[in-house]
Design an enzyme around this catalytic site. Structure first.
Site, PDB file in Angstrom:
ATOM      1  N   TYR A  67       0.951  -1.064  -0.043  1.00  0.00           N
ATOM      2  CA  TYR A  67      -0.004  -0.012   0.039  1.00  0.00           C
ATOM      3  C   TYR A  67       0.971   1.120  -0.202  1.00  0.00           C
ATOM      4  O   TYR A  67       1.625   1.536   0.939  1.00  0.00           O
ATOM      5  CB  TYR A  67      -1.010  -0.004   1.387  1.00  0.00           C
ATOM      6  N   PHE A  74     -13.518   0.190  -3.456  1.00  0.00           N
ATOM      7  CA  PHE A  74     -13.343   1.430  -4.348  1.00  0.00           C
ATOM      8  C   PHE A  74     -14.684   2.128  -4.817  1.00  0.00           C
ATOM      9  O   PHE A  74     -14.810   3.013  -5.493  1.00  0.00           O
ATOM     10  CB  PHE A  74     -12.518   1.297  -5.536  1.00  0.00           C
ATOM     11  N   THR A  75     -15.637   1.193  -4.782  1.00  0.00           N
ATOM     12  CA  THR A  75     -17.141   1.633  -5.108  1.00  0.00           C
ATOM     13  C   THR A  75     -18.209   1.450  -3.964  1.00  0.00           C
ATOM     14  O   THR A  75     -18.722   0.442  -3.878  1.00  0.00           O
ATOM     15  CB  THR A  75     -17.664   0.814  -6.464  1.00  0.00           C
ATOM     16  N   PRO A  76     -17.924   2.441  -3.178  1.00  0.00           N
ATOM     17  CA  PRO A  76     -18.768   2.401  -1.691  1.00  0.00           C
ATOM     18  C   PRO A  76     -20.262   1.921  -2.167  1.00  0.00           C
ATOM     19  O   PRO A  76     -20.875   2.363  -3.021  1.00  0.00           O
ATOM     20  CB  PRO A  76     -18.758   3.523  -1.094  1.00  0.00           C
ATOM     21  N   PRO A 135     -15.591  -4.163   3.046  1.00  0.00           N
ATOM     22  CA  PRO A 135     -16.714  -4.413   3.737  1.00  0.00           C
ATOM     23  C   PRO A 135     -17.834  -3.339   3.272  1.00  0.00           C
ATOM     24  O   PRO A 135     -19.097  -3.425   3.638  1.00  0.00           O
ATOM     25  CB  PRO A 135     -16.448  -4.166   5.422  1.00  0.00           C
ATOM     26  N   LEU A 136     -17.446  -2.227   2.891  1.00  0.00           N
ATOM     27  CA  LEU A 136     -18.277  -1.065   2.829  1.00  0.00           C
ATOM     28  C   LEU A 136     -18.363  -0.770   1.041  1.00  0.00           C
ATOM     29  O   LEU A 136     -18.675   0.131   0.546  1.00  0.00           O
ATOM     30  CB  LEU A 136     -17.931   0.272   3.115  1.00  0.00           C
ATOM     31  N   GLY A 137     -17.817  -1.875   0.437  1.00  0.00           N
ATOM     32  CA  GLY A 137     -17.701  -1.969  -1.170  1.00  0.00           C
ATOM     33  C   GLY A 137     -16.506  -1.409  -1.747  1.00  0.00           C
ATOM     34  O   GLY A 137     -16.360  -1.524  -3.073  1.00  0.00           O
TER      35      GLY A 137
HETATM   36  N1  LIG Z   1      -6.771  -8.904   0.615  1.00  0.00           N
HETATM   37  C1  LIG Z   1      -7.084  -8.016  -0.187  1.00  0.00           C
HETATM   38  O1  LIG Z   1      -6.848  -8.265  -1.559  1.00  0.00           O
HETATM   39  C2  LIG Z   1      -7.540  -6.727   0.027  1.00  0.00           C
HETATM   40  C3  LIG Z   1      -8.159  -5.978  -0.981  1.00  0.00           C
HETATM   41  C4  LIG Z   1      -8.548  -4.695  -0.513  1.00  0.00           C
HETATM   42  C5  LIG Z   1      -8.553  -4.166   0.745  1.00  0.00           C
HETATM   43  N2  LIG Z   1      -8.023  -4.996   1.793  1.00  0.00           N
HETATM   44  C6  LIG Z   1      -7.954  -4.798   3.155  1.00  0.00           C
HETATM   45  O2  LIG Z   1      -9.251  -4.430   3.550  1.00  0.00           O
HETATM   46  C7  LIG Z   1      -9.543  -3.097   4.021  1.00  0.00           C
HETATM   47  C8  LIG Z   1     -10.857  -2.495   3.956  1.00  0.00           C
HETATM   48  O3  LIG Z   1     -11.048  -2.417   2.505  1.00  0.00           O
HETATM   49  P1  LIG Z   1     -11.197  -0.987   1.748  1.00  0.00           P
HETATM   50  O4  LIG Z   1     -10.768   0.064   2.654  1.00  0.00           O
HETATM   51  O5  LIG Z   1     -10.752  -1.141   0.308  1.00  0.00           O
HETATM   52  O6  LIG Z   1     -12.689  -0.885   1.647  1.00  0.00           O
HETATM   53  P2  LIG Z   1     -14.108  -0.290   2.253  1.00  0.00           P
HETATM   54  O7  LIG Z   1     -13.581  -0.736   3.848  1.00  0.00           O
HETATM   55  O8  LIG Z   1     -14.851  -1.430   1.678  1.00  0.00           O
HETATM   56  O9  LIG Z   1     -14.340   1.087   1.942  1.00  0.00           O
HETATM   57  C9  LIG Z   1     -13.165   2.065   1.869  1.00  0.00           C
HETATM   58  C10 LIG Z   1     -13.982   3.036   1.217  1.00  0.00           C
HETATM   59  O10 LIG Z   1     -15.081   3.586   1.898  1.00  0.00           O
HETATM   60  C11 LIG Z   1     -14.936   5.005   2.295  1.00  0.00           C
HETATM   61  N3  LIG Z   1     -15.841   5.099   3.691  1.00  0.00           N
HETATM   62  C12 LIG Z   1     -15.245   4.670   4.728  1.00  0.00           C
HETATM   63  N4  LIG Z   1     -16.119   4.669   5.661  1.00  0.00           N
HETATM   64  C13 LIG Z   1     -17.057   5.479   5.168  1.00  0.00           C
HETATM   65  C14 LIG Z   1     -18.401   6.217   5.692  1.00  0.00           C
HETATM   66  N5  LIG Z   1     -18.422   5.888   6.979  1.00  0.00           N
HETATM   67  N6  LIG Z   1     -19.063   6.711   4.928  1.00  0.00           N
HETATM   68  C15 LIG Z   1     -18.882   6.800   3.568  1.00  0.00           C
HETATM   69  N7  LIG Z   1     -17.803   6.358   2.910  1.00  0.00           N
HETATM   70  C16 LIG Z   1     -16.718   5.692   3.856  1.00  0.00           C
HETATM   71  C17 LIG Z   1     -13.598   5.225   2.343  1.00  0.00           C
HETATM   72  O11 LIG Z   1     -13.358   6.683   1.803  1.00  0.00           O
HETATM   73  P3  LIG Z   1     -12.669   7.663   2.947  1.00  0.00           P
HETATM   74  O12 LIG Z   1     -11.431   7.540   3.225  1.00  0.00           O
HETATM   75  O13 LIG Z   1     -13.176   9.122   2.486  1.00  0.00           O
HETATM   76  O14 LIG Z   1     -13.310   7.596   4.236  1.00  0.00           O
HETATM   77  C18 LIG Z   1     -13.155   4.478   1.071  1.00  0.00           C
HETATM   78  O15 LIG Z   1     -13.214   5.146   0.030  1.00  0.00           O
HETATM   79  C19 LIG Z   1      -8.308  -2.428   3.395  1.00  0.00           C
HETATM   80  O16 LIG Z   1      -7.989  -1.152   4.428  1.00  0.00           O
HETATM   81  C20 LIG Z   1      -7.247  -3.357   3.399  1.00  0.00           C
HETATM   82  O17 LIG Z   1      -6.516  -3.495   4.545  1.00  0.00           O
HETATM   83  C21 LIG Z   1      -7.609  -6.081   1.559  1.00  0.00           C
END
Ligand SMILES: NC(=O)c1ccc[n+]([C@@H]2O[C@H](COP(=O)([O-])OP(=O)(O)OC[C@H]3O[C@@H](n4cnc5c(N)ncnc54)[C@H](OP(=O)(O)O)[C@@H]3O)[C@@H](O)[C@H]2O)c1
Length: 294
Positions: free
Chosen positions: A65, A220-222, A216-218
């Site tokens: 990252y 890159f496409t929330p 968990p929140l979708g």
């Molecule tokens: N093993 C793998 O291949 C893999 C792939 C992807 C991710 N991961 C891990 O999984 C973790 C979680 O995934 P992720 O961060 O990609 O996706 P996520 O938690 O589903 O969503 C993050 C996105 O949601 C936005 N967001 C967060 N809280 C929000 C809220 N309360 N209201 C509105 N928007 C909100 C964030 O923007 P803001 O920053 O503006 O809040 C960001 O754009 C990552 O941090 C990583 O550690 C692992």
């Protein structure tokens, strides 16, 4: 918000590592497309401080990252780490000069990746290293996790890695990995609208192995859904809180690592652990998996 409950606690099997079920995913601490520095580094530091002060004791990261930047920000904000903080990282990919994501599982590459994580996090040993397979939406059947798990198990015997997990994997991948070493967690794409891993979650629950959904929140496409919006309005909550509360409800072995670069979103996400979903809302959300995004 009761900062300390955070969804209750879960112990990674066969370890002394116990964490709150609501954790934090650090991927969003790097710049756009998880490449380069963040727009607001000071806010990223504040997010990490606020997470820890709120009781978060499980952070998910990787040295790819940024690359390196997310781990360096974690170190700057939190080192020396609290004894109870569990940092989970992953190896099996690197970034190209253009920001592309390149899968790589060669022996020396994996060893170097573990050392990169150790150096950039400022640690002598990594709590948990996930061997990351290939494929985001669905795991690649052609990937064989066994040689990679063997390499990480070798580093475990050297004391550089405490425990091993897997990510981006199928049920067969998990079983193959378990034939080499005990697997203490599994991380895959799963959320209220993407539920292809339902059977795997139940199988892991029976083995007391945590399932840690990414996106968990979708991601890159929330998530966007009228059903989610309506449920949130009825509960005086936000759609993202309902999505997280549903995951906590889905199975006791689910550990959450929602990602954010904003203290406001972090506060909102952690508060989801205190949201109880009534039976009728849960029933409505069950139908969401087939709903098209609004
Ligand atoms: N093993 C793998 O291949 C893999 C792939 C992807 C991710 N991961 C891990 O999984 C973790 C979680 O995934 P992720 O961060 O990609 O996706 P996520 O938690 O589903 O969503 C993050 C996105 O949601 C936005 N967001 C967060 N809280 C929000 C809220 N309360 N209201 C509105 N928007 C909100 C964030 O923007 P803001 O920053 O503006 O809040 C960001 O754009 C990552 O941090 C990583 O550690 C692992």
């Amino acid at each position: 918000m009761s900062a300390i409950n955070l969804g209750g606690r879960f112990t990674f099997p066969g370890t002394s590592l116990t964490v709150h079920r609501m954790g934090y995913g650090a991927m969003q601490l790097s710049g756009p497309h998880i490449f380069g520095p963040p727009k607001d580094r000071a806010e990223c530091i504040r997010v990490l401080h606020q997470a820890i002060e709120s009781g978060v004791d499980h952070i998910d990261t990787s040295d790819f990252y940024g690359p390196h930047i997310t781990n360096q920000i974690i170190k700057e904000a939190l080192h020396p780490y609290r004894d109870n903080l569990v940092i989970v990282t992953k190896v099996g990919a690197r970034r190209g000069p253009d920001g592309s994501w390149i899968q790589e599982h060669g022996r020396q590459f994996l060893i170097d990746s573990v050392h990169d994580n150790l150096r950039n996090l400022g640690l002598d040993a990594l709590d948990i290293v996930n061997v990351r397979g290939t494929g985001i939406e669905s795991p690649d059947d052609k990937f064989d996790p066994r040689p990679s798990v063997e390499v990480i198990a070798e580093l475990q015997r050297q004391g550089l890695v405490r425990h091993i997990g897997v990510s981006n994997v199928s049920a067969k991948h998990v079983a193959d990995a378990q034939s080499i070493a005990p697997i203490v967690c599994v991380q895959n794409l799963y959320n209220v609208v993407k539920r292809t891993d339902d059977a795997l979650i139940d199988d892991l629950a029976a083995q007391h192995i945590p399932y840690v959904p990414f996106f968990p929140l979708g991601g890159f496409t929330p998530l966007q859904s009228t059903t989610l919006n309506d449920a949130a309005a009825s509960l005086n909550a936000t759609p993202m809180q309902v999505a997280l509360a549903w995951l906590l409800h889905r199975s006791p072995n689910i550990l959450l690592i929602p990602g954010t670069s904003s203290t406001g979103h972090l506060k909102e996400n952690l508060a989801a652990a205190d949201l109880t979903l009534p039976a009728d809302v849960i029933k409505t959300l069950e139908g969401l998996t087939t709903e098209k995004s609004a």
